[in-house]
Design an enzyme around this catalytic site. Structure first.
Site, PDB file in Angstrom:
ATOM      1  N   CYS A 192     -29.451 -65.050  91.963  1.00 22.07           N
ATOM      2  CA  CYS A 192     -30.954 -64.672  91.772  1.00 22.07           C
ATOM      3  C   CYS A 192     -30.832 -63.394  92.210  1.00 22.07           C
ATOM      4  CB  CYS A 192     -31.648 -65.177  92.423  1.00 22.07           C
ATOM      5  SG  CYS A 192     -31.143 -67.283  92.700  1.00 22.07           S
ATOM      6  N   ARG A 214     -33.904 -62.145  89.284  1.00 22.08           N
ATOM      7  CA  ARG A 214     -34.494 -62.612  88.055  1.00 22.08           C
ATOM      8  C   ARG A 214     -34.749 -63.832  88.474  1.00 22.08           C
ATOM      9  NH1 ARG A 214     -31.863 -68.061  87.766  1.00 22.08           N
ATOM     10  NH2 ARG A 214     -29.594 -67.860  88.795  1.00 22.08           N
ATOM     11  N   SER A 215     -34.300 -64.721  89.280  1.00 21.56           N
ATOM     12  CA  SER A 215     -36.290 -65.828  89.306  1.00 21.56           C
ATOM     13  C   SER A 215     -36.218 -65.823  90.514  1.00 21.56           C
ATOM     14  CB  SER A 215     -34.828 -67.232  88.682  1.00 21.56           C
ATOM     15  OG  SER A 215     -35.241 -68.325  88.867  1.00 21.56           O
ATOM     16  N   ASP A 217     -37.932 -68.233  93.982  1.00 20.27           N
ATOM     17  CA  ASP A 217     -38.680 -69.074  94.873  1.00 20.27           C
ATOM     18  C   ASP A 217     -39.774 -67.905  95.346  1.00 20.27           C
ATOM     19  OD1 ASP A 217     -39.890 -71.202  96.041  1.00 20.27           O
ATOM     20  OD2 ASP A 217     -37.788 -72.074  96.309  1.00 20.27           O
TER      21      ASP A 217
END
EC number: 2.1.1.45
Length: 323
Positions: A192, A214-215, A217
């Site tokens: 990530c 990129r992503s 939580d």
């Protein structure tokens, strides 16, 4: 850490619901940025208790190129346990090598990126150059009907970054990457946080870091990754003689899992405390004092070498990690 709460509120205000691989939908917003002046404090979340020891344990494991959840556990970090042993897709993956195996995740790419060159056997100059750069010949193959030489070496990207900071701080290519297309299917989880760029300033003797994720939580991952990135910058600064300054944090897909909403809404009711300060152990050599360049300390540091001083926080809050 008001910036963090502002990001949470922005996702609540502007995010859109999406489905994803975990089966738990997310409220997602494309494109976000946080920017911290590390001379004003360390970016530790204060509206709940930060899992500081776990985050630092993971960072140390990355710097040691660990690929087993057992090794991370030994450093006080259990966040890889589920991905290693409870993720159905990974359990069925032919590349998984038994319990706790993670494959070539983050630190393997940071410290041992597998690099190959396929060179025509007749190109003596190219072969000589590759051998001079540390490659070794591993095979001879036919490619399009012509004989070629296959050369290989493991690239220590993080060490190369430190070497460049030390030798050529004006270079604007001081970065390392975790997104290796050739090995994504071999990993328990594709990276990530995947691109780190160091920006030293030889005039001010300050060093900054840009991190692209990129992503992310936002409920669980963002506080963790902020801690790791800022701690890494402090360590690199200590070993190369630079003072940490700006830490800029870019997120591609910034999202909140639906079952994290109660935790984050509770945090929005809390007033952040002043930022703490990160203190590195005196046993880690300070280049400014020793004038000796000792990058081998990337592997020698222990989680106990990182301490948060003056850390005040609200009561702990928990939420399940989506796997």
């Amino acid at each position: 850490m008001k910036q963090y709460l502002d990001l949470v509120q922005s996702i609540l205000d502007h995010g859109a619901w999406q489905q994803n691989r975990t089966g738990i939908r997310t409220l997602s917003m494309p494109g976000a940025m946080l920017r911290f002046d590390l001379q004003q404090g360390f970016p530790a979340v204060t509206t709940k208790k930060l899992a500081f020891k776990s985050a630092i344990g993971e960072l140390v494991g990355f710097m040691r190129a660990y690929d087993s959840a057992a090794d991370f556990r030994a450093l006080g970090c259990k966040v890889w346990d589920q991905n290693a042993n409870e993720n159905a897709q990974w359990l069925a993956n032919p590349y998984r090598d038994g319990p706790d195996d993670l494959g070539p995740v983050y630190g393997v790419q940071w410290r041992k990126w597998p690099a190959y060159k396929l060179v025509p056997r007749a190109s003596a100059g190219q072969i000589a150059d590759a051998l001079g750069r540390g490659y070794r010949q591993v095979a001879e193959v036919d490619e399009d009907g012509a004989p070629h030489v296959l050369l290989y070496k493991a690239v220590d990207q993080l060490r190369q970054c430190l070497d460049t900071i030390h030798q050529n701080p004006a270079d604007r290519r001081i970065l390392f990457h975790g997104w290796n297309w050739a090995q994504l299917e071999e990993m328990a989880l594709p990276p990530c946080h995947l691109l780190y760029q160091f920006l030293p300033n030889a005039t001010t003797r300050e060093i900054s870091l840009c991190l692209y994720i990129r992503s992310n939580d936002v409920g669980l991952g963002t506080p963790f990754n902020l801690t790791e990135g800022a701690a890494l910058l402090h360590l690199v600064g200590r070993l190369t003689g630079y003072t940490p300054r700006w830490f800029t944090y870019f997120i591609g897909d910034a999202h909140i899992y639906e079952n994290h909403l109660p935790m984050l809404r509770e945090q929005l009711t809390r007033t952040p405390y002043e930022s703490p300060r990160l203190v590195l152990s005196d046993r880690i050599p300070d280049y400014n004092q020793t004038q000796r360049y000792e990058p081998e300390w990337l592997e020698r540091v222990e989680p106990a070498d990182f301490v948060l001083e003056g850390y005040q926080h609200h009561a702990p809050l928990t939420a399940p990690m989506a796997v």
